[in-house]
Write an enzyme that holds these catalytic residues in place. Sequence first.
Site, PDB file in Angstrom:
ATOM      1  N   HIS A 270       0.836  -1.203   0.000  1.00 44.20           N
ATOM      2  CA  HIS A 270       0.000   0.000   0.000  1.00 44.20           C
ATOM      3  C   HIS A 270       0.879   1.265   0.000  1.00 44.20           C
ATOM      4  CE1 HIS A 270      -3.722   2.262   1.214  1.00 44.20           C
ATOM      5  NE2 HIS A 270      -2.817   3.084   1.715  1.00 44.20           N
ATOM      6  N   GLU A 271       1.803   1.319   0.940  1.00 43.77           N
ATOM      7  CA  GLU A 271       2.638   2.516   1.039  1.00 43.77           C
ATOM      8  C   GLU A 271       3.556   2.641  -0.175  1.00 43.77           C
ATOM      9  OE1 GLU A 271       1.753   4.659   3.180  1.00 43.77           O
ATOM     10  OE2 GLU A 271       0.505   3.316   4.386  1.00 43.77           O
ATOM     11  N   HIS A 274       1.698   4.424  -2.826  1.00 45.25           N
ATOM     12  CA  HIS A 274       1.777   5.879  -2.625  1.00 45.25           C
ATOM     13  C   HIS A 274       3.141   6.405  -3.077  1.00 45.25           C
ATOM     14  CE1 HIS A 274      -1.958   6.708  -0.533  1.00 45.25           C
ATOM     15  NE2 HIS A 274      -1.732   5.833   0.430  1.00 45.25           N
ATOM     16  N   GLU A 300      -4.706   7.584  -3.148  1.00 45.28           N
ATOM     17  CA  GLU A 300      -5.214   6.325  -2.607  1.00 45.28           C
ATOM     18  C   GLU A 300      -5.514   5.326  -3.721  1.00 45.28           C
ATOM     19  OE1 GLU A 300      -5.115   6.013   0.589  1.00 45.28           O
ATOM     20  OE2 GLU A 300      -6.333   4.257   1.085  1.00 45.28           O
TER      21      GLU A 300
END
Lengths: 506, 506
Positions: A270-271, A274, A300
């Site tokens: 997820h990070e 980003h 997101e």
Amino acid sequence: MTKENKLSPKMQELVELAAELDDLGHIEAVLGWDQQINMPSGGAEERGLQSAALGRIMHEKFTTDEVGQLIADLEEEVGDLTAETDEARMVKVSKRAYEKQTKIPLPLLMEFIKTTTMAHEAWVKAKAQSDFSIFQPFLEKIVDLRQQYAALFKPYDHVYDPLLDDFEPGMKTAEVKEIFTKLRPQQVALIQAIVEIDPPENDFLKQHYKEEYQEIIGRYVITRFGYDWDRGRLDIAPHPFTTEFGLGDVRITTRYLKDDAGSALFSTMHEAGHAMYGQGISSKYNRHPLSGAASLAIHESQSRLWENLVGRSKEFWSFFYPSMQMLFPQYLGNVSQEDFYRGINRVEPSLIRVEADEATYNLHIMLRLEVEIGLMEGTINVADLPEIWNTKMEDYLGMVPPNDAQGVLQDVHWSSGMIGYFPTYALGNLASVQLWDKMLDEYPNIPDEIANGKFDTILGWMREKVHQYGSKFEPQEIMLKATGSKITPEPYMGYLKKKYGEIYQL
Amino acid sequence: MTKENKLSPKMQELVELAAELDDLGHIEAVLGWDQQINMPSGGAEERGLQSAALGRIMHEKFTTDEVGQLIADLEEEVGDLTAETDEARMVKVSKRAYEKQTKIPLPLLMEFIKTTTMAHEAWVKAKAQSDFSIFQPFLEKIVDLRQQYAALFKPYDHVYDPLLDDFEPGMKTAEVKEIFTKLRPQQVALIQAIVEIDPPENDFLKQHYKEEYQEIIGRYVITRFGYDWDRGRLDIAPHPFTTEFGLGDVRITTRYLKDDAGSALFSTMHEAGHAMYGQGISSKYNRHPLSGAASLAIHESQSRLWENLVGRSKEFWSFFYPSMQMLFPQYLGNVSQEDFYRGINRVEPSLIRVEADEATYNLHIMLRLEVEIGLMEGTINVADLPEIWNTKMEDYLGMVPPNDAQGVLQDVHWSSGMIGYFPTYALGNLASVQLWDKMLDEYPNIPDEIANGKFDTILGWMREKVHQYGSKFEPQEIMLKATGSKITPEPYMGYLKKKYGEIYQL
């Protein structure tokens, strides 16, 4: 594309101003990163003062009459600010930021900073003791300050608009409501169908997963994704986040849970999603009025895409499952790839947003949006929040939190004054599938590539369609250009129905 | 002591200015720490710009006419600036800093920053390739810029005075020369006597010392010393250093060498000595005109005291040697405490300053001082430096470096423009023994306490005599108050003669 050396003198002045403000903003980010990763407890008070000093300097440097005049002159020079030239958008973005920041009286800004600093401490205490009354007076003050803030932007269509716009430029409350109104019944129906069926086994995920090995696979996966380690690093933080100090230094964090095979891995993906967005912005927008991302929802969409559409897919695990089994043979050696895939995709209504699965996540957001709108409209009193929260939880997810720590006090956002942020999480989910579907139309071979551990088509497509533009385009413009449509719930619901239809044999 | 709430309005204004400048200075320190500890290579360019932006803001905030007027008004208000009140010294210190900073034209400052940024890169390359010619043009430019800088402070007694004064407030070149002139023959004679004698065995120090265990004893030792972990942390850096972001966050670094039992441990003690000084400054001087240390020599007196006078003493090892043996039984299990003590105190003329023992260290400094004075006077050309260096090395230490990397290129300081810094290392050595002797006069039981692992008398004495005052007093004032004498070489020579007389049975 216009080269910087062809810019008019005034445009050049704007670039230099933006460069300095970016430098200071990135310094602020370094202070924040260090605070969360390294700072000993004794440093907290002075760190707060250091951040405040920097915030004041940035505000003062940007909100001068000279900057206002510069932007006015440039508006005249450029003409149509909605034109798709860099120059037009540089002025548009700067004008928007200037108008916002100059509307805020310095005393109100300072009171907001002071209040949220104290509110954060109160929230930590309230959550630890599961006692909403500790946080209540601070949240009341924050709601009051946010109402005062919104009032600066009258006339508006809705009192929530100015807050939402801070996180999602150009987005209106009415748009979000319309999207959520379409989404909600479908999502609720899907969950109701799912919970009727025996869930897949997932006990094997809750064993004693050695943290060191969790880190090995996390680093391996995001290296293959294309996260650039020369321009980043991975650390441990209690609440995982991504931060950037410029194009050349975009850092991520994660946290390892011993009894959960997936938590750290999915948060790392997820990070990294980003961070690859941050690393992918065109270098010509570095230290520039068009630096940074388009919006939080677009951000997101990237994190969710890598975490869910890639990371929770069958193809992903067909490539990575042998590595996972190698690291954890004692728990996974006798678990088939199919069972593992079904296990990590088990749907389970739960109390805590950040632990929610793909099917239930958006309901947590809808609840928060309704509450925030009620608070801003004045139709919900802060004092009634715990009860309202619990009622809505039962309504949406069929569960009542046993205490406020697992209910209304679970999220940090309000204590930092961030009302208007939550909807971007759900919008990001929707956008991720919309981009994904379009990309697969163009490159139907992507699932096969994933199954072979190759991710460059995906990253290349995102770089081209999303990342490179920085903040040149508004989020809905990005979506329109990339997918032919603004953010819409249909692709997301189609994806959920297909995926869970297979897993749960609906 | 005057309380802050009794300060005059103008004095309060000065405190607020100092507080903001301290905040910004501490932010700069965070950027530097992160750069050395964490930053990926891709972040270097922007980090340089961020630091420069902050440097410019600090310079601009401080060098205004309004600040000049404020200081002038306060000088009138206070009267005698040499009085020992906080108010007098707040104005004295601020006036001194203001006069220095306003003398520097912004273009010269910016050229200095730009030159040293490039020079540092050139030095790294030159050292790696052991090729002085790569660094030579940059050093020539730096010497030129430092001469221009010194010229701003005419009339002076000596061209080196303004540079020295930046690191050692109030100290004159003539004073340093006088001290070194007394010191040099004694120190040379001692070394000549020592090298005639068979040195103690120290092969057991050069085994495969597990880094993780080196860290264990390092942390243990400085915890007992009194380093406050709630207000600090220990990290790894290629060149160990201490940095502070305020009284509540004073961090140290070290680096572990596998084949050296002492290197990391002594460097950890050294940096902890610096850090305990930073942690020991009175909280009333936090974010204040009198914040920070008195000088680099006073700082070095603290680091050297803990590293050498405590850490290389017999009593220290009588307490800690069993712990050391427990961690490394395979190398030290059969080495007696006496042999270990003699081994870590072996004297060996060497090429590299940072590896030099107590007996030879100051000679490395004297060499550098002569070279720096020659460069500033214009009696030494940069082009001739390698030859001059090697000649002096043979003269002082009887060794000729085999290449420039181990000779004239070994230190980072000049590439950062830091000419005038080196003498503070030797002055710190002298001051450490002077303070030590005085403390032992008052508390003769200290060696017994050390042998029992107790260090609070030492730390308490330093807190009272040195740390608490921040930058209120000039270094020589501190020494006079604490020991009754300005910095003088006799105690240091007495210490060396006694210590090595015993070890080498001279």
